[in-house]
Design an enzyme around this catalytic site. Structure first.
Site, mmCIF file in Angstrom:
data_model
loop_
_atom_site.group_PDB
_atom_site.id
_atom_site.type_symbol
_atom_site.label_atom_id
_atom_site.label_comp_id
_atom_site.label_asym_id
_atom_site.label_seq_id
_atom_site.Cartn_x
_atom_site.Cartn_y
_atom_site.Cartn_z
ATOM 1 N N GLY A 71 0.994 -1.283 -0.128
ATOM 2 C CA GLY A 71 0.022 0.070 -0.004
ATOM 3 C C GLY A 71 0.721 1.328 0.126
ATOM 4 O O GLY A 71 0.529 2.008 -0.804
ATOM 5 N N THR A 72 1.988 1.152 0.915
ATOM 6 C CA THR A 72 2.947 2.436 0.850
ATOM 7 C C THR A 72 3.437 2.513 -0.563
ATOM 8 O O THR A 72 3.582 3.931 -0.933
ATOM 9 C CB THR A 72 4.159 2.132 1.734
ATOM 10 O OG1 THR A 72 3.546 1.831 3.056
ATOM 11 C CG2 THR A 72 4.936 3.170 1.876
ATOM 12 N N ASN A 151 -7.023 4.456 9.384
ATOM 13 C CA ASN A 151 -6.582 3.603 9.880
ATOM 14 C C ASN A 151 -6.807 3.420 11.609
ATOM 15 O O ASN A 151 -6.470 2.353 12.211
ATOM 16 C CB ASN A 151 -4.918 3.271 9.562
ATOM 17 C CG ASN A 151 -4.239 4.545 9.801
ATOM 18 O OD1 ASN A 151 -4.650 5.527 8.830
ATOM 19 N ND2 ASN A 151 -3.126 4.456 10.262
ATOM 20 N N SER A 199 -3.886 -2.874 -0.351
ATOM 21 C CA SER A 199 -2.594 -3.706 0.202
ATOM 22 C C SER A 199 -3.163 -5.044 0.531
ATOM 23 O O SER A 199 -4.296 -5.025 1.427
ATOM 24 C CB SER A 199 -1.849 -2.950 1.568
ATOM 25 O OG SER A 199 -1.094 -3.922 2.039
ATOM 26 N N THR A 237 10.377 -8.304 -11.701
ATOM 27 C CA THR A 237 9.534 -9.714 -12.150
ATOM 28 C C THR A 237 8.446 -9.499 -11.101
ATOM 29 O O THR A 237 8.687 -9.390 -9.756
ATOM 30 C CB THR A 237 10.906 -10.711 -11.848
ATOM 31 O OG1 THR A 237 11.744 -10.516 -12.740
ATOM 32 C CG2 THR A 237 9.979 -11.968 -12.137
ATOM 33 N N CYS A 327 2.300 1.400 12.824
ATOM 34 C CA CYS A 327 3.609 2.390 12.904
ATOM 35 C C CYS A 327 3.876 3.244 14.053
ATOM 36 O O CYS A 327 5.088 3.431 14.233
ATOM 37 C CB CYS A 327 3.264 3.379 11.560
ATOM 38 S SG CYS A 327 2.722 2.606 10.138
HETATM 39 N N1 PLP Z 1 -2.478 3.345 4.023
HETATM 40 C C1 PLP Z 1 -3.117 2.953 5.239
HETATM 41 C C2 PLP Z 1 -4.391 3.647 5.619
HETATM 42 C C3 PLP Z 1 -2.659 1.852 6.337
HETATM 43 O O1 PLP Z 1 -3.538 1.595 7.146
HETATM 44 C C4 PLP Z 1 -1.535 1.301 5.717
HETATM 45 C C5 PLP Z 1 -1.063 0.353 6.772
HETATM 46 O O2 PLP Z 1 -1.349 0.248 7.628
HETATM 47 C C6 PLP Z 1 -0.924 1.743 4.651
HETATM 48 C C7 PLP Z 1 -1.266 2.621 3.825
HETATM 49 C C8 PLP Z 1 0.597 1.092 4.043
HETATM 50 O O3 PLP Z 1 -0.007 -0.313 3.557
HETATM 51 P P1 PLP Z 1 1.479 -1.326 3.500
HETATM 52 O O4 PLP Z 1 1.444 -1.846 4.925
HETATM 53 O O5 PLP Z 1 1.099 -2.689 2.577
HETATM 54 O O6 PLP Z 1 2.810 -0.555 3.022
#
Ligand code: PLP
Length: 392
Positions: A71-72, A151, A199, A237, A327
């Site tokens: 997701g990041t 989140n 993600s 890949t 985090c």
């Molecule tokens: N965006 C939100 C709202 C999230 O809650 C998170 C992960 O907690 C992320 C992005 C990041 O996703 P990833 O852990 O796949 O990098």
């Protein structure tokens, strides 16, 4: 001691059906999907199927899906991939003040490069007000990025309305839907978003695989350059097993979403009602019902600084919850910028418990939690700060 996992916003356990689908790609089906021989083509077919399954979840077309590593990465791709198509003075970006660091830190990076970013305020109930977006838009606004669900507090954002306002101005609308995908319907054919991040590990899929929905016709510059995979937007890949797992997770979430959401809403609302009944100073943070089905965020008036002790005491009883997003484990005990964005003072913003339910949680687990939490909350002041020292 039984183990109860109530931290699904941090990550989710793999669904055994997802593991089963992935296993062959850690064994006999090892080919590089770019190879033209039989084993390469097996992998290519598996990727095509995963892409179709994910596209189906959004009612999108498979060629609008790009696989990423997280997701990041998807969030970075959008912000940097849109901004770098313009000179800094020609590109203003709008986001909200309580986004995930994947968006906020990328915005800070762009600010250092000279781009201007506006941060929309959030209401005390944890919602971005569309009126504030109308006021923030400028003629050179190129991108608006607001998350679908927060989140930490779990509140749902009015992304359809925000996207409509953005589109009327001619800018692109992105939503970080990492917490929302697979939990609430997000049908791209009726939702005017241009870009959407997700993600797999938040929907009972594997870690290290994400995706970006890019509406047909929308252009972003690639972040990772190389062999031209993913239509040149994301070279490398492909993570074939991960893509198979994400596809399967999406298919399961799509098929089971409505029954599962009703089940989780019942469990969630039972916890909220019982906690407020049994713990006099407990209060719900965020909107009472504009929230993710399994998401609860609680404060404890006058005992905010003790929330971390309560989390650790629950852990001693085998119950995994969190005090914020994963985090924030790195800065435990600090006020949450998300709660501060909602107007809480630094004392109240230090103490919240996040309880997030998922697919394998049962009524019985909720019963146990409701028996244990009030007992521990009553003893809050007698819990020593020994455990706190261990994490700070
Ligand atoms: N965006 C939100 C709202 C999230 O809650 C998170 C992960 O907690 C992320 C992005 C990041 O996703 P990833 O852990 O796949 O990098």
């Amino acid at each position: 001691m039984s183990q109860i996992y109530f931290d699904h916003s941090a990550t989710t356990p793999l669904d055994p059906r997802v593991v089963e689908a992935m296993l062959p790609f850690y064994g006999a089906n090892f080919g590089n999907p770019s190879s033209l021989h039989w084993t390469g083509q097996q992998s290519k077919q598996a990727i095509d199927e995963g892409r179709q399954q994910l596209a189906d979840l959004f009612h999108a077309s498979p060629d609008e899906i790009v696989f990423t590593a997280s997701g990041t990465e998807s969030d970075n791709m959008v912000l940097i991939g849109v901004a770098t198509q313009y000179k800094p003075q020609d590109c203003h970006i709008i986001t909200s003040s309580f986004e995930h660091p994947a968006v906020l830190e990328t915005c800070k990076y762009l600010q250092k490069l000279g781009y201007e970013i506006s941060y929309l305020p959030v209401t005390p109930e944890g919602i971005v007000d569309p009126e504030s977006l109308k006021q923030a838009l400028r003629p050179n606004t190129r991108l608006v990025s607001v998350m679908a669900a927060n989140n930490v507090v779990g509140t749902l954002q009015p992304i359809a309305e925000l996207a409509k306002i953005t589109k009327a101005q001619g800018a692109l609308f992105h939503t970080d839907a990492v917490q929302a995908v697979g939990k609430i319907p997000l049908h791209i054919n009726t939702l005017p978003v241009d870009l959407l991040s997700l993600s797999a590990h938040k929907l009972h899929g594997p870690k290290g695989i994400g995706a970006l929905y890019i509406r047909k016709g929308v252009k972003i510059a690639p972040l990772v350059h190389g062999g031209g995979q993913e239509r040149g937007i994301r070279s490398a890949t492909e993570n074939v097993a991960g893509i198979v797992g994400l596809g399967k997770a999406a298919a399961i979430a799509g098929a089971e979403m409505s029954a599962e959401a009703s089940r989780l809403v019942k469990l969630r609302d039972r916890i909220i009602a019982e906690v407020q009944n049994q713990i006099p100073n407990a209060y719900l943070i965020g909107h009472p019902y504009k929230r993710l089905p399994g998401h609860i965020c609680l404060g404890f008036a006058g005992q905010e600084g003790e929330a971390i002790h309560l989390m650790l005491a629950l852990n001693e009883e085998g119950i995994a919850i969190s005090t914020g997003s994963a985090c924030s484990a790195h800065n435990a005990g600090q006020p949450s910028y998300i709660l501060m964005a909602m107007g809480m003072d630094a004392v109240r913003a230090r103490g919240s418990l996040r309880i997030t339910l998922g697919r394998f949680n049962t009524d019985f687990e909720v019963d146990s939690f409701l028996e244990i939490l009030p007992r521990l909350a009553a003893n809050l002041n007698t819990i020593t700060s020994r455990e706190f020292a261990a994490v700070s």
